[in-house]
Scaffold this motif. Structure first.
Motif, PDB file in Angstrom:
ATOM      1  N   ASP A   1      11.713   4.524   4.026  1.00 58.04           N
ATOM      2  CA  ASP A   1      10.988   3.261   3.888  1.00 58.04           C
ATOM      3  C   ASP A   1       9.963   3.318   2.760  1.00 58.04           C
ATOM      4  N   LEU A   2       9.406   4.498   2.517  1.00 62.04           N
ATOM      5  CA  LEU A   2       8.450   4.649   1.418  1.00 62.04           C
ATOM      6  C   LEU A   2       9.138   4.409   0.076  1.00 62.04           C
ATOM      7  N   ILE A   3      10.323   4.974  -0.082  1.00 63.60           N
ATOM      8  CA  ILE A   3      11.080   4.766  -1.320  1.00 63.60           C
ATOM      9  C   ILE A   3      11.434   3.291  -1.477  1.00 63.60           C
ATOM     10  N   LYS A   4      11.845   2.668  -0.377  1.00 67.18           N
ATOM     11  CA  LYS A   4      12.222   1.260  -0.446  1.00 67.18           C
ATOM     12  C   LYS A   4      11.024   0.371  -0.803  1.00 67.18           C
ATOM     13  N   SER A   5       9.827   0.772  -0.392  1.00 65.18           N
ATOM     14  CA  SER A   5       8.638  -0.039  -0.672  1.00 65.18           C
ATOM     15  C   SER A   5       8.335  -0.132  -2.160  1.00 65.18           C
ATOM     16  N   TYR A   6       8.835   0.827  -2.942  1.00 63.48           N
ATOM     17  CA  TYR A   6       8.643   0.806  -4.392  1.00 63.48           C
ATOM     18  C   TYR A   6       9.797   0.099  -5.106  1.00 63.48           C
TER      19      TYR A   6
ATOM     20  N   HIS B   1       0.805  -1.229   0.000  1.00 62.94           N
ATOM     21  CA  HIS B   1       0.000   0.000   0.000  1.00 62.94           C
ATOM     22  C   HIS B   1       0.835   1.275   0.000  1.00 62.94           C
ATOM     23  N   HIS B   2       2.145   1.163   0.218  1.00 66.16           N
ATOM     24  CA  HIS B   2       3.061   2.306   0.151  1.00 66.16           C
ATOM     25  C   HIS B   2       2.593   3.455   1.052  1.00 66.16           C
ATOM     26  N   HIS B   3       2.365   4.649   0.462  1.00 63.50           N
ATOM     27  CA  HIS B   3       2.032   5.819   1.275  1.00 63.50           C
ATOM     28  C   HIS B   3       0.643   5.726   1.916  1.00 63.50           C
ATOM     29  N   LYS B   4      -0.160   4.798   1.467  1.00 63.34           N
ATOM     30  CA  LYS B   4      -1.491   4.620   2.060  1.00 63.34           C
ATOM     31  C   LYS B   4      -1.458   3.676   3.273  1.00 63.34           C
ATOM     32  N   SER B   5      -0.294   3.165   3.569  1.00 62.65           N
ATOM     33  CA  SER B   5      -0.168   2.182   4.642  1.00 62.65           C
ATOM     34  C   SER B   5      -0.127   2.866   6.014  1.00 62.65           C
ATOM     35  N   ILE B   6      -1.066   2.516   6.879  1.00 65.41           N
ATOM     36  CA  ILE B   6      -1.061   2.999   8.254  1.00 65.41           C
ATOM     37  C   ILE B   6       0.122   2.415   9.008  1.00 65.41           C
ATOM     38  N   GLU B   7       0.501   1.192   8.647  1.00 66.16           N
ATOM     39  CA  GLU B   7       1.622   0.525   9.302  1.00 66.16           C
ATOM     40  C   GLU B   7       2.927   1.287   9.092  1.00 66.16           C
ATOM     41  N   LEU B   8       3.082   1.898   7.930  1.00 64.13           N
ATOM     42  CA  LEU B   8       4.284   2.695   7.673  1.00 64.13           C
ATOM     43  C   LEU B   8       4.340   3.898   8.598  1.00 64.13           C
ATOM     44  N   LEU B   9       3.215   4.540   8.815  1.00 67.80           N
ATOM     45  CA  LEU B   9       3.153   5.675   9.746  1.00 67.80           C
ATOM     46  C   LEU B   9       3.475   5.232  11.172  1.00 67.80           C
ATOM     47  N   LEU B  10       2.873   4.125  11.585  1.00 61.67           N
ATOM     48  CA  LEU B  10       3.106   3.633  12.941  1.00 61.67           C
ATOM     49  C   LEU B  10       4.569   3.234  13.142  1.00 61.67           C
ATOM     50  N   HIS B  11       5.121   2.561  12.147  1.00 68.48           N
ATOM     51  CA  HIS B  11       6.514   2.123  12.227  1.00 68.48           C
ATOM     52  C   HIS B  11       7.459   3.325  12.330  1.00 68.48           C
ATOM     53  N   SER B  12       7.246   4.334  11.512  1.00 72.37           N
ATOM     54  CA  SER B  12       8.100   5.525  11.520  1.00 72.37           C
ATOM     55  C   SER B  12       7.961   6.298  12.833  1.00 72.37           C
ATOM     56  N   ALA B  13       6.717   6.429  13.298  1.00 71.49           N
ATOM     57  CA  ALA B  13       6.485   7.126  14.561  1.00 71.49           C
ATOM     58  C   ALA B  13       7.150   6.402  15.728  1.00 71.49           C
ATOM     59  N   LEU B  14       7.105   5.080  15.698  1.00 69.03           N
ATOM     60  CA  LEU B  14       7.738   4.289  16.754  1.00 69.03           C
ATOM     61  C   LEU B  14       9.238   4.551  16.803  1.00 69.03           C
ATOM     62  N   HIS B  15       9.867   4.606  15.639  1.00 78.67           N
ATOM     63  CA  HIS B  15      11.301   4.911  15.580  1.00 78.67           C
ATOM     64  C   HIS B  15      11.585   6.276  16.193  1.00 78.67           C
ATOM     65  N   GLY B  16      10.788   7.270  15.837  1.00 82.75           N
ATOM     66  CA  GLY B  16      11.003   8.605  16.363  1.00 82.75           C
ATOM     67  C   GLY B  16      10.822   8.676  17.871  1.00 82.75           C
ATOM     68  N   ILE B  17       9.783   8.031  18.368  1.00 79.68           N
ATOM     69  CA  ILE B  17       9.491   8.057  19.809  1.00 79.68           C
ATOM     70  C   ILE B  17      10.587   7.334  20.594  1.00 79.68           C
ATOM     71  N   VAL B  18      11.023   6.191  20.115  1.00 76.67           N
ATOM     72  CA  VAL B  18      12.071   5.437  20.804  1.00 76.67           C
ATOM     73  C   VAL B  18      13.378   6.224  20.824  1.00 76.67           C
ATOM     74  N   ALA B  19      13.757   6.805  19.672  1.00 73.16           N
ATOM     75  CA  ALA B  19      14.996   7.589  19.608  1.00 73.16           C
ATOM     76  C   ALA B  19      14.936   8.791  20.541  1.00 73.16           C
ATOM     77  N   ALA B  20      13.798   9.486  20.543  1.00 71.54           N
ATOM     78  CA  ALA B  20      13.647  10.662  21.412  1.00 71.54           C
ATOM     79  C   ALA B  20      13.676  10.255  22.881  1.00 71.54           C
ATOM     80  N   SER B  21      13.076   9.144  23.218  1.00 70.48           N
ATOM     81  CA  SER B  21      13.057   8.668  24.597  1.00 70.48           C
ATOM     82  C   SER B  21      14.462   8.346  25.075  1.00 70.48           C
ATOM     83  N   ILE B  22      15.246   7.710  24.210  1.00 66.77           N
ATOM     84  CA  ILE B  22      16.632   7.386  24.570  1.00 66.77           C
ATOM     85  C   ILE B  22      17.431   8.661  24.790  1.00 66.77           C
ATOM     86  N   PHE B  23      17.250   9.643  23.896  1.00 73.69           N
ATOM     87  CA  PHE B  23      17.931  10.921  24.057  1.00 73.69           C
ATOM     88  C   PHE B  23      17.549  11.581  25.378  1.00 73.69           C
TER      89      PHE B  23
END
Length: 254
Positions: free
Chosen positions: A82-87, A33-55
């Motif tokens: 990840d969006l580019i890689k999905s294509y 689903h590429h840019h329409k994927s909710i999972e892509l948003l959740l995955h990216s947000a998780l990375h940001g939240i984890v990195a910020a929490s560690i900082f």
């Protein structure tokens, strides 16, 4: 806590989020689903939240505002990558490696900014600090791949025509070449680190896998060909490694 420890935990968080906290179903839906994927948003947000929490937890100088910057920077760039890689499903290995390098590079960049080491990094990693040693190490690793394969093919050419077409019907396409790449990469690395005993173990392990061919009379011609190719590969790699050591010395790990 040292800055380098903070960086290691950031990379650890990335590995955890990318490989352990991401279900296979998310990967499949991202690729479908590429840019329409909710999972892509959740995955990216998780990375940001984890990195910020560690900082925020591990860096004593961090603030809520800095943590917010980290969330936005890591999440947005991770989403775009990840969006580019999905294509790009045709060359999965190449895009996987590039994808991981970009992710880790972003973490390093954010780490440099937040910990105030940008200027120090610029002073240490400039073109003026490059020397012939760096060029020679890079050249050595480049030479053991395609150039070495061409040279070995030329060495083996007089015997290649002696193999019957059916001799390689049960082999994987280009598998031999890829095995040679990995073999020479490992050998060169061990040579530059002066770990010669590991090279002996590597060659012994390969001999064990070829034991079946050595005991099969009908495969004697193919076995001799493989042994000749292995010796040629070893000779080329050792020659390159010893030349580098003689010229600039072995690699040291602090």
């Amino acid at each position: 806590m040292s800055d380098i420890t903070l960086l290691m935990f950031l990379i650890l968080g990335h590995v955890a989020c990318d490989f352990y906290f991401q279900p296979d179903s998310w990967v499949k839906k991202k690729n479908e689903h590429h840019h329409k994927s909710i999972e892509l948003l959740l995955h990216s947000a998780l990375h940001g939240i984890v990195a910020a929490s560690i900082f925020y937890v591990l860096n004593s100088n961090s603030t809520v505002l800095n943590a917010m910057y980290v969330v936005v920077a890591v999440s947005v760039i991770h989403y775009a990558t990840d969006l580019i890689k999905s294509y790009s499903q045709k060359w999965q290995l190449i895009y996987f490696l590039v994808d991981q390098l970009v992710h880790i590079g972003v973490l390093i960049a954010v780490w440099l900014v937040v910990t105030g080491q940008v200027e120090s990094f610029k002073e240490q990693w400039t073109i003026d600090n490059l020397s012939h040693k760096h060029a020679l190490y890079i050249l050595a690793y480049i030479a053991i791949f395609k150039p070495a394969s061409v040279l070995i093919s030329m060495i083996l050419k007089p015997w290649t025509r002696d193999l019957k077409p059916e001799d390689d019907t049960d082999t994987l396409k280009s598998a031999g070449q890829q095995i040679g790449y990995f073999e020479r990469f490992l050998m060169l690395t061990f040579i530059l680190l002066s770990q010669y005993s590991v090279i002996g173990f590597l060659l012994a392990a390969k001999s064990v896998f070829r034991f079946g061919d050595l005991t099969a009379a009908q495969d004697k011609k193919l076995t001799e060909y493989v042994m000749l190719g292995t010796l040629a590969s070893v000779t080329v790699t050792i020659s390159i490694g010893l030349f580098v050591i003689y010229t600039v010395g072995k690699v040291t790990i602090n």
